[in-house]
Enzyme design. Structure first.
Site, PDB file in Angstrom:
ATOM      1  N   ALA A 375       0.816  -1.126   0.016  1.00  0.00           N
ATOM      2  CA  ALA A 375      -0.073  -0.057  -0.147  1.00  0.00           C
ATOM      3  C   ALA A 375       1.044   1.283   0.052  1.00  0.00           C
ATOM      4  O   ALA A 375       1.993   1.001   0.469  1.00  0.00           O
ATOM      5  CB  ALA A 375      -0.949  -0.022   1.227  1.00  0.00           C
ATOM      6  N   MET A 376       0.228   2.523  -0.449  1.00  0.00           N
ATOM      7  CA  MET A 376       1.048   3.943  -0.287  1.00  0.00           C
ATOM      8  C   MET A 376       0.081   4.633   0.405  1.00  0.00           C
ATOM      9  O   MET A 376      -1.226   5.003   0.053  1.00  0.00           O
ATOM     10  CB  MET A 376       1.286   4.166  -1.841  1.00  0.00           C
ATOM     11  CG  MET A 376       2.190   5.426  -1.851  1.00  0.00           C
ATOM     12  SD  MET A 376       3.499   5.542  -0.694  1.00  0.00           S
ATOM     13  CE  MET A 376       3.617   7.241  -0.364  1.00  0.00           C
ATOM     14  N   GLU A 377       0.611   5.516   1.360  1.00  0.00           N
ATOM     15  CA  GLU A 377      -0.359   6.294   2.155  1.00  0.00           C
ATOM     16  C   GLU A 377      -0.382   7.674   1.815  1.00  0.00           C
ATOM     17  O   GLU A 377      -0.319   8.578   2.557  1.00  0.00           O
ATOM     18  CB  GLU A 377       0.325   6.311   3.633  1.00  0.00           C
ATOM     19  CG  GLU A 377       1.784   7.035   3.761  1.00  0.00           C
ATOM     20  CD  GLU A 377       2.816   6.143   3.289  1.00  0.00           C
ATOM     21  OE1 GLU A 377       4.093   6.895   3.560  1.00  0.00           O
ATOM     22  OE2 GLU A 377       2.629   5.178   3.048  1.00  0.00           O
ATOM     23  N   ASN A 378      -0.677   7.896   0.472  1.00  0.00           N
ATOM     24  CA  ASN A 378      -0.811   9.150  -0.135  1.00  0.00           C
ATOM     25  C   ASN A 378      -2.124  10.093   0.693  1.00  0.00           C
ATOM     26  O   ASN A 378      -3.037   9.113   0.875  1.00  0.00           O
ATOM     27  CB  ASN A 378      -1.347   9.143  -1.598  1.00  0.00           C
ATOM     28  CG  ASN A 378      -0.317   8.303  -2.335  1.00  0.00           C
ATOM     29  OD1 ASN A 378       0.841   8.548  -2.402  1.00  0.00           O
ATOM     30  ND2 ASN A 378      -0.906   7.226  -2.927  1.00  0.00           N
ATOM     31  N   HIS A 410      -1.830   0.299   9.715  1.00  0.00           N
ATOM     32  CA  HIS A 410      -0.326   1.122   9.128  1.00  0.00           C
ATOM     33  C   HIS A 410      -0.565   2.197   8.387  1.00  0.00           C
ATOM     34  O   HIS A 410       0.020   3.445   8.674  1.00  0.00           O
ATOM     35  CB  HIS A 410       0.681   0.031   8.561  1.00  0.00           C
ATOM     36  CG  HIS A 410       1.755   0.507   8.189  1.00  0.00           C
ATOM     37  ND1 HIS A 410       3.209   0.068   8.938  1.00  0.00           N
ATOM     38  CD2 HIS A 410       2.399   1.416   7.451  1.00  0.00           C
ATOM     39  CE1 HIS A 410       4.168   0.673   8.379  1.00  0.00           C
ATOM     40  NE2 HIS A 410       3.671   1.253   7.648  1.00  0.00           N
ATOM     41  N   GLU A 411      -1.203   2.130   7.208  1.00  0.00           N
ATOM     42  CA  GLU A 411      -1.256   3.090   6.415  1.00  0.00           C
ATOM     43  C   GLU A 411      -2.218   4.438   6.854  1.00  0.00           C
ATOM     44  O   GLU A 411      -2.003   5.539   6.582  1.00  0.00           O
ATOM     45  CB  GLU A 411      -1.995   2.685   5.123  1.00  0.00           C
ATOM     46  CG  GLU A 411      -1.432   1.750   4.366  1.00  0.00           C
ATOM     47  CD  GLU A 411      -0.036   1.881   4.056  1.00  0.00           C
ATOM     48  OE1 GLU A 411       0.432   2.912   3.909  1.00  0.00           O
ATOM     49  OE2 GLU A 411       0.925   1.023   4.233  1.00  0.00           O
ATOM     50  N   HIS A 414      -0.176   6.711   8.724  1.00  0.00           N
ATOM     51  CA  HIS A 414       1.019   7.532   8.045  1.00  0.00           C
ATOM     52  C   HIS A 414       0.030   8.851   7.829  1.00  0.00           C
ATOM     53  O   HIS A 414       0.606   9.812   7.401  1.00  0.00           O
ATOM     54  CB  HIS A 414       1.113   6.784   6.836  1.00  0.00           C
ATOM     55  CG  HIS A 414       2.372   5.896   6.922  1.00  0.00           C
ATOM     56  ND1 HIS A 414       3.419   6.175   7.449  1.00  0.00           N
ATOM     57  CD2 HIS A 414       2.591   4.654   6.437  1.00  0.00           C
ATOM     58  CE1 HIS A 414       4.422   5.500   7.463  1.00  0.00           C
ATOM     59  NE2 HIS A 414       3.788   4.527   6.690  1.00  0.00           N
TER      60      HIS A 414
END
Length: 995
Positions: A375-378, A410-411, A414
């Site tokens: 995943a990516m926390e944009n 987790h994300e 962020h």
């Protein structure tokens, strides 16, 4: 201007000529000719003109190089970021040599002369041919006088550049030169006149590029719906890939606001960090969405997507709109409902914990078929690979649900640690990753208290796992300097993610002598919100809080030992023969390959030493004392403890809150083993798991005889808790991969089954209701049952095999899957390994037809369990070429084939043959590349395989050199273990089995 255009057309050659300030000297040829005076005069004037022009060019070049050298200064960024800018830039400048000092485009870091304030980014996205065009207006402030604008671009074709001044002499500024310097992925604009400090300027750049197939920058993906292939495009900018989508100052310190506009066909929808502010439709069937202005943020958190997904929505009590976007069929089936529900609860939890409100009006969760990471926390648009956010409760196992939950936890964390407060530079990436990982367990405990994640699973799933990696001589500190662009991707590894949590957060802030972590984190976030922070900013908050409590501890001095030194210590505790109840405590750097200290004296001549908060207890057969804390700062120390008799044992690192291993004298080990055999509950569950992990790894590194760990786990048939069993199974599987191709492997299998079978028969298989459905047991019971079943089936228990075959056969004959979701991976794998090729084809067919993401993953991994080399090779080829297999699963297939003893060498050979394809696909996503390299090589354990690995690296190492260095070290350790310990190990097993 024509020169610059030619430069772009002709690629690198002319750019490098300009960047290197090459002067091309004209050649002359002497000839005897007859001329008249007029021709001689004309020739003389021409020569004089050429000399003058050359002199002017040289003067301008020198002037240009001087102005280019003006690249020092400070950048103010939201108050507290001022000092961060100076520290960050000055640290980088110290590494520059005198030649490069005159050419700032050659540096890793951008010159600190300009500060972006705002980006106005307008993109047109053409999904029919996977291209896009754009125009970006950047408003920036000049911090230090310069004629140069240096910003990042990569794989962009720049069409037009205009620079405007907002000063009294407003208007377009004349550009002297502009060029792309690919080695540092920067674009350089040299102006005719100098920009002045404290004045604002604007740059307008138009550009175009491809929507890449590679999963970085602005990339494309696809999925199949009702037999039709559909495409989407999404961004992945972390850590250094925003420059692939638009020209920008692509470093974390350059925070700015963004306003994004996306134009695309009306059959698609678009998303970005902020809500749509206005939408306009064209007559030609195109739509333009204008998104609201973002808060100040780093470029790598900007995001957008163009897709035709649908969504489900929830709204928090504070009015934040949460939407989960996914494939229409996934939304319709409710696969996203679970993640949407827990996200709503988590936003409120974090707001209450941090006392800082979520900053945006909305949060979108986007589930995509392919992504380089989980995943990516944009900020406001978090992107997840489907497997980490979509859940079908009817077919998903508990372990799948738990993993998905922790990724979401987790994300969402962020959004505060990362998005709101961002590390100054990549060397401190653990500031965001360590805390996000810390809250994985706290947040999950909030959602599901009965899971008891914080006190249970983190030991075996996190601490034990990261200590394996950090015990290598090729490890690195948490904070590692970044000298070149390829180093940036490498800081995103398990050391940054997991060691930060264990060695810093858990080890110190959990001690009773320290203050509340929540108070410090609240202060940290409030002070640095919308800005950047470095590690000393965090330490300062803890120091300030302790000073208010009257506690005098130099946090920076303590913590630097753990962040700036690689590895961790092994603490050895020995009873003294004296009668004063004293013990000797020593520390040394723990390394699996102790020869590395001799072979690499430059690395290990440092005085590795830590300040260790050692918790210690004294016990006997019926009692254990209250723990005491001893701060160990020296190589060797003597301390007095409570009364110790001949049968009194010592236990260090209570509940494994410390990031170190503990060793004892052999007599103390025997007393601990005896205690476990007679009454294990005197020692806590966490310490039982910790003892098992420590004893196996100490033996692996040569600190203990090989029989000690096997004696330690002899009590397991009496163990009723999941955690010690989980620690033991991890250790046993590690041994199995060393032994499974040896002649006497059956001795090891028989020994493991002797330990496992009593508990296996007692726990049995999941119970069924009168209606025939499986009844769900309590979480801890279910996990223990699953762990024991996996060991029994893996090491050849006949009853386990028969039960698995029976369930598979029933599924095939009835076409109704009655296998409990929590043990499907065990049953599928066992069935495929024991049954014929038709079963493999049946599982392959079910993989194709299943729409549940979790089920597809389990089915695919089961196919790797076959004992048919032809089928394994077929699977490897299909996984790499089939669009049905996500990129992350391709890696998992190769790794799982390597875990199969029959497929071990096949996976390695396939890896070597397909390396060019694999490296081109995952090369820039070094996290995935490292996972692939370590997964394929960790099972190699012969001298011949080690030599093959070394030969392969000589010609193919490249940017993956660190991952290959770890691989060589691990394989060398495997080979060394066979030479030193295999015979000793089997001798003890024979005696144990005969007894």
């Amino acid at each position: 201007m024509g020169i610059e255009d030619a430069s772009m057309r002709n690629g690198r050659a002319l750019s490098d000529q300009w960047a290197d300030s090459v002067v091309v000297r004209p050649r002359t040829t002497e000839q005897h000719i007859t001329v008249n005076k007029r021709l001689v005069l004309g020739f003389a004037i021409s020569i004089l003109t050429l000399i003058i022009v050359t002199a002017i060019a040289i003067t301008l070049s020198v002037s240009f190089e001087r102005c280019a050298a003006e690249s020092s200064g400070a950048l103010a960024a939201n108050g507290s970021s001022n000092s961060k800018w100076k520290q960050s830039q000055n640290a980088n400048i110290s590494h520059r040599d005198s030649e490069d000092g005159q050419q700032p485009w050659r540096h890793l870091r951008l010159p600190a002369t300009l500060r972006p304030r705002h980006y106005d980014l307008r993109l047109s996205v053409y999904m029919e041919n996977f291209t896009f065009s754009g125009e970006v207006h950047i408003e920036f402030e000049c911090v230090h006088s310069t004629k140069l604008i240096v910003l990042h671009t990569d794989r962009l074709e720049v069409d037009k550049v205009l620079v405007y001044s907002d000063s009294k002499k407003a208007g377009v500024m004349r550009i002297q030169r502009r060029f792309h310097y690919q080695p540092k992925q920067v674009y350089v604009i040299a102006l005719h006149r100098e920009m002045k400090p404290l004045r604002t300027y604007k740059i307008n750049i138009t550009f175009h590029a491809h929507i890449e197939h590679e999963l970085l920058g602005f990339f494309r993906s696809s999925y199949v719906l009702n037999g039709e292939r559909r495409f989407l495009a999404v961004t992945q900018f972390s850590p250094t890939h925003a420059r692939k989508a638009f020209p920008c100052f692509d470093e974390p310190i350059y925070k700015a606001t963004f306003r994004v506009s996306l134009k695309h066909e009306s059959s698609y929808q678009s998303l970005s960090n902020m809500p749509v502010e206005a939408s306009m439709s064209d007559e030609d069937g195109w739509v333009t969405n204008h998104f609201s202005r973002t808060p100040r943020m780093s470029t790598y958190y900007l995001a957008w997507a163009v897709c035709n997904f649908t969504y489900r929505e929830a709204v928090t009590e504070s009015g934040v709109v949460i939407r989960l976007y996914a494939r229409p069929d996934a939304i319709q089936s409710g696969s996203g409902d679970y993640a949407l529900h827990i996200t709503k609860r988590l936003l409120q939890f974090y707001q209450d914990y941090f006392k800082v409100k979520y900053s945006l009006p909305k949060l979108d969760l986007l589930a995509v078929p392919k992504h380089p990471y989980a995943a990516m926390e944009n900020w406001g648009l978090s992107v997840f690979v489907e497997q980490k956010i979509l859940l079908d409760p009817d077919v998903s196992s508990f372990s799948y649900q738990m993993e998905l939950t922790m990724v979401v936890v987790h994300e969402i964390c962020h959004q505060w640690f990362g998005d709101l407060v961002t590390p100054v530079w990549w060397e401190d990436v653990w500031l965001k990753e360590g805390f996000a990982h810390y809250f994985e367990y706290i947040g999950t405990d909030f959602l599901f208290p009965k899971w008891n994640m914080e006190k249970q699973r983190f030991l075996t799933d996190v601490l034990h796992e990261v200590m394996l990696l950090d015990g290598l001589a090729s490890s690195h500190p948490i904070s590692q300097e970044v000298f070149q662009a390829t180093d940036i991707d490498r800081v995103f590894d398990w050391i940054a993610y997991k060691k930060a949590r264990e060695s810093l957060i858990i080890q110190f802030i959990s001690l009773p002598i320290l203050i509340s972590v929540s108070v410090c984190l609240q202060d940290y976030l409030m002070t640095h919100m919308y800005g950047n922070a470095a590690r000393d900013d965090l330490w300062n908050k803890f120091s300030e809080a302790m000073q208010r409590e009257g506690k005098d501890i130099n946090i920076t001095q303590v913590m630097d030992r753990w962040t700036l030194q690689m590895g961790y210590p092994v603490v050895t505790i020995s009873k003294n023969d004296s009668l004063d109840n004293s013990v000797t405590i020593s520390q040394e750097h723990f390394v699996y390959d102790t020869d590395a200290k001799i072979q690499n004296p430059e690395l290990f001549n440092k005085s590795f030493q830590w300040q260790i908060p050692l918790t210690l207890a004294v016990g006997n057969s019926s009692h254990i004392s209250t723990e005491t804390i001893i701060w160990v700062s020296n190589k060797t120390e003597t301390h007095r403890v409570g009364h110790m008799g001949g049968e009194t044992w010592l236990l260090g690192n209570i509940n494994q809150t410390g990031y170190f291993r503990v060793n004892y004298d052999l007599h103390n080990w025997r007393l601990l083993i005896q205690q476990l055999m007679t009454n294990s509950t005197i020692i806590s569950v966490g310490n039982r798991a910790g003892l098992i992990d420590d004893v196996f790894n100490l033996a692996r590194a040569g600190y203990l005889p090989q029989n000690v760990p096997l004696q330690m786990i002899s009590y397991l048939s009496q163990e009723t808790e999941f955690l010690p069993w989980h620690a033991a199974s991890r250790a046993l599987y590690q041994l199995d991969k060393l032994l499974d191709r040896t002649e006497d492997h059956s001795l090891f299998s028989d020994y493991v089954l002797r330990l496992v079978e009593p508990k296996y028969h007692k726990l049995g298989w999941p119970a069924t209701s009168p209606q025939g459905s499986f009844m769900q047991a309590a979480y801890q019971t279910e996990e223990l049952q699953r762990e024991v079943m996996m060991l029994a089936c893996s090491f050849g228990n006949k009853h386990c095999h028969r039960q698995a075959v029976s369930l598979i056969s029933d599924w095939i004959s009835s076409n109704k899957n009655r296998i409990p979701p929590n043990v499907r991976d065990i049953v599928y794998c066992t069935g495929v390994s024991l049954m014929d090729e038709d079963v493999w084809e049946f599982i392959w067919m079910k993989f194709h037809s299943s729409t549940a993401i979790s089920e597809k993953k389990v089915l695919l991994e089961a196919l790797t369990c076959s004992d048919n080399i032809f089928l394994l090779n077929r699977l490897l080829n299909l996984s790499l070429t089939s669009d049905l297999v996500p990129d992350q699963d391709v890696i998992d297939v190769i790794i799982h084939v390597g875990r199969n003893p029959l497929g071990r060498h096949l996976a390695w050979r396939y890896f070597c043959e397909k390396w060019d394809i694999l490296n081109s696909r995952y090369g820039e996503a070094l996290f995935m590349n490292s996972k692939l390299i370590s997964g394929v090589t960790e099972f190699l354990n012969t001298e011949a395989e080690l030599n093959e690995l070394k030969e392969f690296i000589l010609t193919n190492g490249g940017e993956s050199a660190p991952a290959f260095a770890r691989a060589v070290e691990i394989v060398q350790a495997n080979v060394k273990w066979h030479i030193l310990f295999q015979q000793q190990f089997y001798r003890w097993l024979r005696k144990a089995l005969d007894g």
